[in-house]
Design a protein around this motif. Structure first.
Motif, PDB file in Angstrom:
ATOM      1  N   PRO A  25       1.668   9.437   6.792  1.00 36.49           N
ATOM      2  CA  PRO A  25       0.607   9.655   7.694  1.00 36.49           C
ATOM      3  C   PRO A  25      -0.072   8.683   8.638  1.00 36.49           C
ATOM      4  N   ALA A  26      -0.037   7.340   8.124  1.00 32.48           N
ATOM      5  CA  ALA A  26      -0.293   6.131   8.845  1.00 32.48           C
ATOM      6  C   ALA A  26       0.413   5.760   9.891  1.00 32.48           C
ATOM      7  N   GLY A  27       1.811   5.953   9.604  1.00 35.54           N
ATOM      8  CA  GLY A  27       2.771   5.753  10.601  1.00 35.54           C
ATOM      9  C   GLY A  27       3.290   4.358  10.772  1.00 35.54           C
ATOM     10  N   ARG A  28       2.743   3.534   9.969  1.00 40.37           N
ATOM     11  CA  ARG A  28       2.904   2.010  10.088  1.00 40.37           C
ATOM     12  C   ARG A  28       2.632   1.396   8.920  1.00 40.37           C
ATOM     13  N   ALA A  29       3.215   0.092   8.796  1.00 42.75           N
ATOM     14  CA  ALA A  29       2.643  -0.781   7.480  1.00 42.75           C
ATOM     15  C   ALA A  29       1.193  -1.037   7.572  1.00 42.75           C
ATOM     16  N   ASP A  33      -5.357  -8.036   6.573  1.00 41.21           N
ATOM     17  CA  ASP A  33      -6.705  -7.787   6.843  1.00 41.21           C
ATOM     18  C   ASP A  33      -7.343  -6.346   6.525  1.00 41.21           C
ATOM     19  N   GLU A  34      -6.368  -5.388   6.608  1.00 43.14           N
ATOM     20  CA  GLU A  34      -6.893  -3.978   6.223  1.00 43.14           C
ATOM     21  C   GLU A  34      -6.915  -3.941   4.346  1.00 43.14           C
ATOM     22  N   VAL A  35      -6.005  -4.678   3.793  1.00 46.97           N
ATOM     23  CA  VAL A  35      -6.199  -4.510   2.361  1.00 46.97           C
ATOM     24  C   VAL A  35      -7.251  -5.504   1.916  1.00 46.97           C
ATOM     25  N   GLY A  56      -1.173   3.659   3.066  1.00 47.83           N
ATOM     26  CA  GLY A  56      -0.984   4.415   4.167  1.00 47.83           C
ATOM     27  C   GLY A  56      -0.688   5.989   4.091  1.00 47.83           C
ATOM     28  N   GLY A  57      -0.730   6.685   2.737  1.00 46.03           N
ATOM     29  CA  GLY A  57      -0.426   7.917   2.513  1.00 46.03           C
ATOM     30  C   GLY A  57       1.140   8.237   2.119  1.00 46.03           C
ATOM     31  N   ALA A  58       1.801   7.037   1.881  1.00 43.31           N
ATOM     32  CA  ALA A  58       3.343   7.240   1.630  1.00 43.31           C
ATOM     33  C   ALA A  58       3.550   8.145   0.268  1.00 43.31           C
TER      34      ALA A  58
END
Length: 71
Positions: A25-29, A33-35, A56-58
């Motif tokens: 769903p996020a389409g990227r790694a 900073d996000e973590v 990311g929803g994987a």
């Protein structure tokens, strides 16, 4: 020093790993900073002894999308 996921994205499993990123769903790694924002940010000050799945929803996509495991 190589980035943490360099081997997964450029090694022998690169096709699988890159396809997984595109299908999730996020389409990227995610970024460091996000973590870090979850724990180090002001909203994370009360979090202790917890586990968070940050992908990311994987994982959800793998279990609920019948085509997710196909590269």
């Amino acid at each position: 020093m190589k980035p943490l996921a360099h081997d997964e994205l450029h090694g022998e499993r690169a096709d699988f790993s890159q396809a997984m990123l595109k299908k999730m769903p996020a389409g990227r790694a995610g970024t460091p900073d996000e973590v870090a924002g979850l724990i180090m940010g002001p909203e994370g000050g009360f979090i202790t002894g917890s586990e968070f799945l940050i992908d990311g929803g994987a994982t959800a996509n793998f279990y609920y999308d019948p085509d997710a495991g196909k590269a």
